[in-house]
Structures are given as structure tokens and as C-alpha cells.
Write an enzyme that holds these catalytic residues in place. Sequence first.
Site, PDB file in Angstrom:
ATOM      1  N   CYS A  97     -20.218  -9.518  19.680  1.00  0.00           N
ATOM      2  CA  CYS A  97     -21.021 -10.050  20.775  1.00  0.00           C
ATOM      3  C   CYS A  97     -21.475 -11.462  20.433  1.00  0.00           C
ATOM      4  O   CYS A  97     -21.781 -11.780  19.281  1.00  0.00           O
ATOM      5  CB  CYS A  97     -22.208  -9.153  21.093  1.00  0.00           C
ATOM      6  SG  CYS A  97     -23.627  -9.337  20.015  1.00  0.00           S
ATOM      7  N   GLU A  98     -21.500 -12.289  21.443  1.00  0.00           N
ATOM      8  CA  GLU A  98     -21.845 -13.683  21.196  1.00  0.00           C
ATOM      9  C   GLU A  98     -23.357 -13.875  21.045  1.00  0.00           C
ATOM     10  O   GLU A  98     -23.803 -14.954  20.693  1.00  0.00           O
ATOM     11  CB  GLU A  98     -21.286 -14.591  22.293  1.00  0.00           C
ATOM     12  CG  GLU A  98     -21.871 -14.399  23.657  1.00  0.00           C
ATOM     13  CD  GLU A  98     -21.194 -15.310  24.690  1.00  0.00           C
ATOM     14  OE1 GLU A  98     -20.002 -15.631  24.512  1.00  0.00           O
ATOM     15  OE2 GLU A  98     -21.869 -15.689  25.658  1.00  0.00           O
ATOM     16  N   HIS A  99     -24.130 -12.828  21.299  1.00  0.00           N
ATOM     17  CA  HIS A  99     -25.582 -12.966  21.146  1.00  0.00           C
ATOM     18  C   HIS A  99     -26.048 -12.675  19.725  1.00  0.00           C
ATOM     19  O   HIS A  99     -27.011 -13.267  19.258  1.00  0.00           O
ATOM     20  CB  HIS A  99     -26.302 -12.036  22.127  1.00  0.00           C
ATOM     21  CG  HIS A  99     -25.941 -12.310  23.550  1.00  0.00           C
ATOM     22  ND1 HIS A  99     -25.621 -11.322  24.450  1.00  0.00           N
ATOM     23  CD2 HIS A  99     -25.819 -13.489  24.204  1.00  0.00           C
ATOM     24  CE1 HIS A  99     -25.318 -11.879  25.613  1.00  0.00           C
ATOM     25  NE2 HIS A  99     -25.430 -13.180  25.489  1.00  0.00           N
ATOM     26  N   HIS A 100     -25.409 -11.704  19.064  1.00  0.00           N
ATOM     27  CA  HIS A 100     -25.839 -11.318  17.713  1.00  0.00           C
ATOM     28  C   HIS A 100     -24.712 -11.392  16.695  1.00  0.00           C
ATOM     29  O   HIS A 100     -24.934 -11.128  15.524  1.00  0.00           O
ATOM     30  CB  HIS A 100     -26.387  -9.886  17.731  1.00  0.00           C
ATOM     31  CG  HIS A 100     -27.500  -9.683  18.702  1.00  0.00           C
ATOM     32  ND1 HIS A 100     -27.292  -9.260  19.997  1.00  0.00           N
ATOM     33  CD2 HIS A 100     -28.839  -9.862  18.563  1.00  0.00           C
ATOM     34  CE1 HIS A 100     -28.458  -9.196  20.620  1.00  0.00           C
ATOM     35  NE2 HIS A 100     -29.404  -9.548  19.774  1.00  0.00           N
ATOM     36  N   GLN A 138     -18.937  -8.396  26.939  1.00  0.00           N
ATOM     37  CA  GLN A 138     -17.928  -7.463  27.442  1.00  0.00           C
ATOM     38  C   GLN A 138     -17.464  -7.806  28.861  1.00  0.00           C
ATOM     39  O   GLN A 138     -16.293  -7.654  29.205  1.00  0.00           O
ATOM     40  CB  GLN A 138     -18.494  -6.039  27.386  1.00  0.00           C
ATOM     41  CG  GLN A 138     -17.436  -4.974  27.629  1.00  0.00           C
ATOM     42  CD  GLN A 138     -18.015  -3.581  27.594  1.00  0.00           C
ATOM     43  OE1 GLN A 138     -18.882  -3.296  26.772  1.00  0.00           O
ATOM     44  NE2 GLN A 138     -17.569  -2.720  28.495  1.00  0.00           N
ATOM     45  N   HIS A 166     -22.012  -1.278  21.620  1.00  0.00           N
ATOM     46  CA  HIS A 166     -22.436  -2.565  21.081  1.00  0.00           C
ATOM     47  C   HIS A 166     -23.363  -2.310  19.899  1.00  0.00           C
ATOM     48  O   HIS A 166     -24.429  -1.738  20.072  1.00  0.00           O
ATOM     49  CB  HIS A 166     -23.166  -3.364  22.161  1.00  0.00           C
ATOM     50  CG  HIS A 166     -22.269  -3.788  23.284  1.00  0.00           C
ATOM     51  ND1 HIS A 166     -22.142  -5.091  23.669  1.00  0.00           N
ATOM     52  CD2 HIS A 166     -21.431  -3.071  24.078  1.00  0.00           C
ATOM     53  CE1 HIS A 166     -21.256  -5.172  24.669  1.00  0.00           C
ATOM     54  NE2 HIS A 166     -20.829  -3.949  24.932  1.00  0.00           N
ATOM     55  N   CYS A 168     -25.169  -4.245  18.315  1.00  0.00           N
ATOM     56  CA  CYS A 168     -26.479  -4.903  18.399  1.00  0.00           C
ATOM     57  C   CYS A 168     -27.477  -4.009  19.128  1.00  0.00           C
ATOM     58  O   CYS A 168     -28.686  -4.169  18.995  1.00  0.00           O
ATOM     59  CB  CYS A 168     -26.367  -6.268  19.089  1.00  0.00           C
ATOM     60  SG  CYS A 168     -25.688  -6.215  20.745  1.00  0.00           S
TER      61      CYS A 168
END
Length: 217
Positions: A97-100, A138, A166, A168
Amino acid sequence: MNEHVDGRHRKAKAKARIERPSRAEAEAAVRTLIRWAGDEPDREGLDGTPARVVRAYEEWFAGYGEDPAELLQRTFEEAGGYDEIVLLRDIRFESHCEHHMAPIIGRAHIGYLPRNRVVGISKLARLVEVYAKRLQIQEKLTAEVASCLDAVLKPHGVAVVAEATHQCMTTRGVHKTGVSMVTSRMLGVFRDHAETRQEFLSAIGMRGGVASTNGSV
Ligand SMILES: [Zn+2]
């Protein structure tokens, strides 16, 4: 003169790709994160860790070095009159994931109704892999796979559904285990004809309800 123009073109392309740090710089960044975690990067057990993490990143993010459209473009064949849905289900993928930068692990299902081009099933799996091996969300992964197939094969329609967990969400924050996220992208006949969409969804073992997520991606 032409060479000059070509050179500029190459430069513009390279710029779009991002300037990568050196391996030593990447390893130094891992050492920083080890200290951030609270450990000592120089202790024996962590000795080779920065080098291993950097090599692992080369695998996890190998998708940046590949052009998915080119992959399909190289390999499509004439459909030879075949006019039913082509379907590949349960394509396992591993993304981040590009956030975590935490793993997203799941399966994708792809269907398309060919107009005159088809592509080998291994190429469909590779297509998912190229997009998965990048920093992702996603919804974007699902939409990118669908748009690329649509653009290259120009079929009557494309359907992509992804189901994933996910890490995260499962290992931090809300700690929700056993939750999976479902995203879908329906194009062409799969969007316009409920019957065709339903045929695809039944084939992958899902009820029609999932199609309602279509609008959000
Ligand atoms: Zn995340």
C-alpha cells in the site's frame, strides 16, 4: 539535430521515471529505520539486513521497470472468431500500500470479451504482477489492469475484480483481521449489460452486489 531531439526525448522519459538513489544510499536509509525502530544497526544479527532489505525492494517493486502495455502489445494474437468471455480467476498478487508500504495480499479475477485480439493467460497474470509490484492502492491497481487491457486489446468489454487483505489494517491501526476489501472495474459490455456482468460475477463465485463498487474506482 535529430540526435539532439532524440536525446531530449530520452531525457524526458527518464525524468518521468524518477531519479533513483544509489544502493549505498538506500542501505543507509534502512539503517536509519532500524535505529528508528529502536535497535542498533551495527549489532551482529542486523549486519546484512540493510543489503537484504534493499534486494527485497528490488523484487517487491520490480513493476516500475516494466511497461504493461508493451507486455500485452508484444503478445496478442488474433481471436480467430472466438466470441465468448475469456476469464482468468484467482490470480494471486502481492502488492504494497502506498500509505504505509505494508503488504496487500490478494487475488484478482479478469474477464474480457474479445473483439479480435486475445492474449495468453500467463500474460494476464503478468499484467497484474507488473501493476502489483509498485506502491499501490487496491482501487488503482484494479482500474489500471482493466484500462490497460481495454486500451491494448480493444475488446467489447473488460471486468476486473480484486479481493485483498491489507496488512496496514490487520497488523496495526484498527487491527481488523479477517477483513478483505473487494474492488471492481467494469468496462464496456460488462458495465452496460447486467447479464454479461452477472455471467462474469457468477463465474468467479460472486453475487451481483459487488458490481455496485464499480462507480467508486
Ligand atoms: Zn496502508
